[in-house]
Design a protein around this motif. Structure first.
Motif, mmCIF file in Angstrom:
data_model
loop_
_atom_site.group_PDB
_atom_site.id
_atom_site.type_symbol
_atom_site.label_atom_id
_atom_site.label_comp_id
_atom_site.label_asym_id
_atom_site.label_seq_id
_atom_site.Cartn_x
_atom_site.Cartn_y
_atom_site.Cartn_z
ATOM 1 N N CYS A 88 0.848 -1.191 0.000
ATOM 2 C CA CYS A 88 0.000 0.000 0.000
ATOM 3 C C CYS A 88 0.883 1.241 0.000
ATOM 4 N N TRP A 89 0.343 2.323 -0.554
ATOM 5 C CA TRP A 89 1.173 3.502 -0.818
ATOM 6 C C TRP A 89 0.565 4.771 -0.251
ATOM 7 N N ARG A 90 1.422 5.700 0.115
ATOM 8 C CA ARG A 90 0.966 7.050 0.461
ATOM 9 C C ARG A 90 2.002 8.029 -0.042
ATOM 10 N N VAL A 122 5.716 -1.815 11.924
ATOM 11 C CA VAL A 122 5.737 -1.712 13.388
ATOM 12 C C VAL A 122 6.044 -3.069 14.024
ATOM 13 N N ARG A 142 7.951 6.340 5.599
ATOM 14 C CA ARG A 142 7.902 5.491 4.413
ATOM 15 C C ARG A 142 6.692 5.826 3.559
ATOM 16 N N ARG A 143 6.837 5.563 2.272
ATOM 17 C CA ARG A 143 5.706 5.831 1.358
ATOM 18 C C ARG A 143 5.023 4.543 0.943
ATOM 19 N N GLU A 144 5.602 3.436 1.407
ATOM 20 C CA GLU A 144 4.937 2.159 1.089
ATOM 21 C C GLU A 144 5.109 1.219 2.276
ATOM 22 N N HIS A 145 4.161 0.330 2.416
ATOM 23 C CA HIS A 145 4.324 -0.776 3.355
ATOM 24 C C HIS A 145 3.443 -1.905 2.872
ATOM 25 N N ARG A 192 3.916 2.930 17.516
ATOM 26 C CA ARG A 192 2.583 3.258 16.983
ATOM 27 C C ARG A 192 1.751 1.970 16.956
#
Ligand code: 691
Length: 446
Positions: free
Chosen positions: A132-134, A343, A143-146, A312
């Motif tokens: 998934c991306w942000r 996490v 991070r922009r992906e996980h 988190r």
């Protein structure tokens, strides 16, 4: 995008594959900002984690699904002020379509369930592990992906569904050595808020927005929360009451305030009773302040947290009975969770629970002189056909090099193809841990 060779136009002048000045320019060998490579050691850890996700999903009878990383932007456009919306990795494609890299998997699940419509028999129990991306301003350096593990149940209105989802996460934690003294689940229900907003005459369509504001309660000053709630039109004293209810510490205290007639209390009581039956009571606690940051939750919500309070949220989920109708589909009762890959790794490091995962190879096969390279290929194939892993030495190398390679790939044994032995179909085997060495017919080698 224009290729370096001018788009490959044919013609008398063949453009150079790479222009002169480009030739000396070194490309940036790091992955794009906020993204990660997975070289072998990291990939082994990722596979270890994902295999546990998959094994637990299989234990619970869930079927694996997947969707495109790229979706239409509209799938994620919700007007509730969610962070995930501000950070949507969206763009216009070459067909002038508004598209986005998915920031989460649930909307894709909803889309597929609607697409499947009448052809699926309920309940559906699906799981997915997807990237998934942000798009965040890199100022925060996040991070922009996980990768997220999701499990969802479609078609079960009772809280037995939520109870089973939490059970599956507990099973996952136990498999990797995490205990109830390391992590817990804060559990609440958005029906508490729903009942309160109704009591104060707040229109239904503000529900999502109010939840998103309240989810920020520990992230921004309380005055900012009150101000944002005020903008939605909720009265001052209603805001005071809301915030007061969110600090309630037990189900009984909650019942004293909102009464025991509503669904919120009934659902929560049933969930805690089921937790007993599933055997994970020590893992969960009621916490009225848990709201979660996604607008579409409508009932029970939960999040996994580390009891030291250093990290988190580890995972989160809840019921979302109205999501499908927001896409024009029929509503189905639905609940699910998302579990990120970042996490949990931090937690495992904290607890010194990271597994030692080295490369493992059973055999390293090597020809003792270069005209036996073919014979070595035959030996490697015979072993591989028996399911043995083989690192075949592909060029003629000194033995010193071979031993070094054997250590690096952590080979269990060395299989040497020598001229005299090979003449009667034998090879010589050296067990590297014990140093034991023996000759054996290839056909007898297992
Ligand atoms: C801790 C972490 O990496 N979180 C993270 C990283 N990337 C994301 C990408 C999309 C949505 C949520 C995301 C969340």
């Amino acid at each position: 995008c224009a290729a370096a060779n001018g788009g490959g136009r044919s013609g008398s002048i063949v453009a150079p594959l790479v222009t002169e000045e480009d030739f000396h320019k070194k490309i940036d060998v790091n992955p794009p900002k906020g993204t990660r490579d997975f070289p072998p050691e990291d990939m082994r850890l990722r596979n270890w984690l994902f295999n546990h996700f998959k094994e637990v999903s299989r234990l619970y009878g869930y079927e694996e699904v997947d969707y495109p990383v790229l979706e239409t932007e509209a799938l994620f456009i919700r007007k509730a002020g969610e962070e995930i919306r501000d950070q949507l990795y969206c763009f216009e494609d070459r067909g002038n379509r508004r598209v986005a890299l998915r920031p989460e998997l649930t909307p894709s699940l909803a889309r597929l369930v609607i697409q499947k419509g009448k052809s699926v028999s309920l309940p559906l129990k699906w799981f997915a592990i997807g990237q998934c991306w942000r798009y965040e301003r890199m100022t925060r350096g996040r991070r922009r992906e996980h990768y997220q593990w999701n499990m969802d149940i479609i078609g079960v209105p009772q809280v037995t569904a939520e109870a089973e989802l939490i059970s599956s996460i507990v099973t996952f934690f136990k498999r990797i050595g995490i205990t109830a003294s390391d992590v817990g689940f804060k559990v609440s229900s958005r029906k508490v808020l729903q009942e309160l907003l109704k009591k104060y005459g707040v229109p239904e369509d503000l529900f999502g927005r109010v939840c998103i504001i309240i989810d920020k309660i520990e992230k921004i000053p309380i005055d900012e929360i009150k101000k944002e709630l005020g903008f939605t039109g909720i009265s001052e004293d209603a805001i005071e009451q809301l915030l007061q209810v969110l600090s309630v510490k037990s189900l009984d205290d909650l019942e004293d305030i909102i009464g025991g007639a509503g669904e919120a209390i009934a659902d929560l009581k049933q969930l805690f009773s089921l937790a007993e039956k599933f055997g994970y009571s020590e893992w969960i606690q009621f916490d009225a302040s848990v709201v979660r940051g996604l607008a579409y939750y409508t009932g029970i919500v939960f999040e996994g947290f580390d009891r030291k309070g250093k990290l988190r949220a580890i995972c989160g989920g809840g019921r979302y009975d109205r999501l499908l109708s927001t896409y024009g589909g029929d509503d189905f009762p639905a609940c699910g969770f998302g579990f990120g890959d970042a996490v949990i790794v931090e937690l495992l490091k904290e607890k010194d629970l990271l597994p030692e995962l080295g490369q493992e190879v059973e055999n390293i096969v090597c020809a003792l002189d270069k005209d036996l390279q073919g014979a070595a290929a035959t030996v490697a194939t015979a072993l591989r056909d028996k399911g043995q892993t083989v690192d075949l030495v592909l060029e003629s190398k000194p033995m010193k090099w071979v031993f070094k390679r054997a250590a690096r790939v952590n080979a269990r044994r060395l299989v040497l193809v020598g001229k005299t032995e090979w003449e009667d179909g034998s090879v010589s085997v050296k067990v590297l841990s014990s140093g034991e060495q023996f000759q054996v017919k290839l056909s007898d080698l297992e």
